[in-house]
Scaffold this active site. Structure first.
Site, PDB file in Angstrom:
ATOM      1  N   TYR A  51       0.738  -0.939  -0.207  1.00  0.00           N
ATOM      2  CA  TYR A  51      -0.042  -0.107   0.010  1.00  0.00           C
ATOM      3  C   TYR A  51       0.856   1.232  -0.272  1.00  0.00           C
ATOM      4  O   TYR A  51       2.096   1.183   0.121  1.00  0.00           O
ATOM      5  CB  TYR A  51      -0.891   0.007   1.205  1.00  0.00           C
ATOM      6  CG  TYR A  51      -0.281   0.393   2.580  1.00  0.00           C
ATOM      7  CD1 TYR A  51       0.480  -0.569   3.350  1.00  0.00           C
ATOM      8  CD2 TYR A  51      -0.561   1.721   2.995  1.00  0.00           C
ATOM      9  CE1 TYR A  51       1.039   0.012   4.372  1.00  0.00           C
ATOM     10  CE2 TYR A  51       0.138   2.193   4.268  1.00  0.00           C
ATOM     11  CZ  TYR A  51       0.708   1.088   5.062  1.00  0.00           C
ATOM     12  OH  TYR A  51       1.377   1.505   6.194  1.00  0.00           O
ATOM     13  N   LYS A  84       6.362  -1.992   2.167  1.00  0.00           N
ATOM     14  CA  LYS A  84       5.139  -1.521   2.521  1.00  0.00           C
ATOM     15  C   LYS A  84       4.058  -2.280   2.505  1.00  0.00           C
ATOM     16  O   LYS A  84       3.141  -2.266   1.648  1.00  0.00           O
ATOM     17  CB  LYS A  84       4.892   0.187   2.109  1.00  0.00           C
ATOM     18  CG  LYS A  84       3.776   0.920   2.718  1.00  0.00           C
ATOM     19  CD  LYS A  84       4.347   2.407   2.424  1.00  0.00           C
ATOM     20  CE  LYS A  84       3.328   3.375   3.253  1.00  0.00           C
ATOM     21  NZ  LYS A  84       3.258   3.495   4.690  1.00  0.00           N
ATOM     22  N   GLU A  89      12.265   2.699  14.005  1.00  0.00           N
ATOM     23  CA  GLU A  89      11.492   3.704  13.616  1.00  0.00           C
ATOM     24  C   GLU A  89      10.387   3.726  14.509  1.00  0.00           C
ATOM     25  O   GLU A  89      10.409   3.270  15.598  1.00  0.00           O
ATOM     26  CB  GLU A  89      11.083   3.538  12.173  1.00  0.00           C
ATOM     27  CG  GLU A  89      10.485   2.063  11.753  1.00  0.00           C
ATOM     28  CD  GLU A  89       9.967   1.797  10.582  1.00  0.00           C
ATOM     29  OE1 GLU A  89       9.559   2.849   9.714  1.00  0.00           O
ATOM     30  OE2 GLU A  89       9.715   0.781  10.115  1.00  0.00           O
ATOM     31  N   LEU A 147      10.756   1.217   7.080  1.00  0.00           N
ATOM     32  CA  LEU A 147      10.527   2.011   5.913  1.00  0.00           C
ATOM     33  C   LEU A 147      11.269   2.964   5.501  1.00  0.00           C
ATOM     34  O   LEU A 147      11.126   3.909   6.387  1.00  0.00           O
ATOM     35  CB  LEU A 147       8.926   2.085   6.177  1.00  0.00           C
ATOM     36  CG  LEU A 147       8.446   2.591   4.735  1.00  0.00           C
ATOM     37  CD1 LEU A 147       8.208   1.365   3.826  1.00  0.00           C
ATOM     38  CD2 LEU A 147       7.026   3.224   4.927  1.00  0.00           C
TER      39      LEU A 147
HETATM   40  N1  PDD Z   1       2.843   5.454   7.268  1.00  0.00           N
HETATM   41  N2  PDD Z   1       7.600   3.887   8.807  1.00  0.00           N
HETATM   42  C1  PDD Z   1       6.190   3.331   8.896  1.00  0.00           C
HETATM   43  C2  PDD Z   1       6.332   2.021   9.706  1.00  0.00           C
HETATM   44  C3  PDD Z   1       5.075   3.976   8.520  1.00  0.00           C
HETATM   45  O1  PDD Z   1       3.835   3.353   8.386  1.00  0.00           O
HETATM   46  C4  PDD Z   1       5.238   5.023   7.689  1.00  0.00           C
HETATM   47  C5  PDD Z   1       4.111   5.867   7.057  1.00  0.00           C
HETATM   48  C6  PDD Z   1       6.613   5.822   7.558  1.00  0.00           C
HETATM   49  C7  PDD Z   1       6.617   7.142   6.896  1.00  0.00           C
HETATM   50  O2  PDD Z   1       6.629   6.990   5.468  1.00  0.00           O
HETATM   51  P1  PDD Z   1       6.100   8.213   4.636  1.00  0.00           P
HETATM   52  O3  PDD Z   1       7.014   9.336   5.135  1.00  0.00           O
HETATM   53  O4  PDD Z   1       6.523   7.710   3.457  1.00  0.00           O
HETATM   54  O5  PDD Z   1       4.736   8.440   4.829  1.00  0.00           O
HETATM   55  C8  PDD Z   1       7.561   5.211   8.184  1.00  0.00           C
HETATM   56  C9  PDD Z   1       1.556   5.882   6.520  1.00  0.00           C
HETATM   57  C10 PDD Z   1       1.677   7.399   6.572  1.00  0.00           C
HETATM   58  C11 PDD Z   1       0.636   4.939   7.059  1.00  0.00           C
HETATM   59  O6  PDD Z   1       0.592   3.869   7.235  1.00  0.00           O
HETATM   60  O7  PDD Z   1      -0.476   5.810   7.251  1.00  0.00           O
END
Ligand code: PDD
Length: 289
Positions: free
Chosen positions: A31, A147, A179, A203
């Site tokens: 996703y 992801k 993270e 991620l």
């Molecule tokens: N989450 N790490 C994890 C585990 C995440 O689920 C996310 C983002 C990030 C940050 O990624 P990005 O900067 O590309 O949004 C890091 C999304 C927003 C979610 O699951 O809603």
């Protein structure tokens, strides 16, 4: 409110997925969450590229070209009149009967794309005041670079934070901070930025990549390297980053105040630089009606 099921725009209550979809049964899918400002996608290509990279890592064939996917999502947000908001999209491996862990190679499965939108204004107050975090052992699998829609480890950690009245759970494997449950974490110590290297344990957030890029271009030393729980607790500034949270300060961890308990100057500067990047791609922030 319209949603996307493959290349079909449907009313929300007319959209269904099959109970034998592997996404539903196994969490077998990938996703993305993409942000829109002023009706324009921010870092659109980066999110689309990461979706295809995640899919390739699990040998899932996305049933559309990148161009077609971009067109479908553009139509969806126009149709729903999203000004400042999020698009959630996922691609599951598709329907397989009977349920079987083995991915069949004797007939092609059709990946199933679904996407929905939400209007979500920027939380300007939160970007300044921030929030607290707890720490929690990172019990997720060892392919956090994908992801994946399988998010049990993430939701258990997030819920633990929520129950403790905290905004996020900062995860660690032993002594090393990785993270957060749904965001990346960065610390500032003696004017320098530290965040876990991009490998299989995190991620590689698109927001993270924009922040590191603007930091480097503006003379802030960046360390993509291991740092410890003691480094985290002893940091001058801590913030988390994600598509929706942008840069959100963490002002207390496990009940201990970070720095002076307020957003730090480097966090504030980085957020300014991040906003400049948003403006460059999406235009000056318009007032949302
Ligand atoms: N989450 N790490 C994890 C585990 C995440 O689920 C996310 C983002 C990030 C940050 O990624 P990005 O900067 O590309 O949004 C890091 C999304 C927003 C979610 O699951 O809603």
């Amino acid at each position: 409110m319209k949603v996307l099921v493959n290349d079909q725009l449907l009313e929300r209550d007319q959209a269904f997925v099959d109970i034998e979809d592997r996404g539903y049964q196994f969490g077998d899918g990938v996703y993305e969450v993409v942000r829109l400002y002023n009706r324009r996608f921010f870092t659109f290509n980066e999110h689309i590229d990461r979706l295809y990279e995640s899919a390739a890592k699990i040998e899932l064939a996305i049933p559309f070209s990148k161009d077609t996917l971009r067109e479908l999502l553009t139509t969806l947000v126009k149709e729903n009149d999203i000004h400042t908001g999020n698009v959630y999209l996922q691609v599951s491996r598709g329907i397989q009967m009977p349920r079987n862990h083995i991915i069949p190679d004797d007939f092609p499965l059709e990946g199933v794309l679904t996407a929905s939108t939400t209007e979500v204004p920027r939380n300007l107050e939160k970007f300044v005041s921030g929030g607290s975090a707890i720490t929690a052992e990172d019990v997720r699998w060892l392919r956090c670079d994908i992801k994946s829609i399988s998010l049990l480890g993430n939701i258990m950690a997030k819920n633990k934070a929520h129950k403790a009245g905290a905004l996020e759970a900062i995860l660690h494997r032993g002594d090393i901070v990785t993270e957060c449950s749904a965001s990346n974490v960065m610390i500032i110590k003696d004017g320098e930025l530290w965040t876990h290297q991009s490998d299989n344990l995190i991620l590689n957030g698109i927001t993270r990549q924009v922040i590191l890029d603007v930091a480097r271009k503006n003379g802030i030393t960046v360390h993509e390297a291991d740092f410890t729980l003691a480094d985290l607790h002893g940091a001058d500034e801590v913030f988390i980053s994600s598509t929706t949270l942008e840069i959100t300060p963490i002002t207390a961890i496990d009940g201990t105040v970070i720095g002076n308990g307020l957003r730090g100057p480097i966090s504030a500067r980085l957020h300014e630089l991040y906003e400049q990047e948003v403006i460059r791609q999406c235009g000056e922030f318009e007032a949302v009606k």
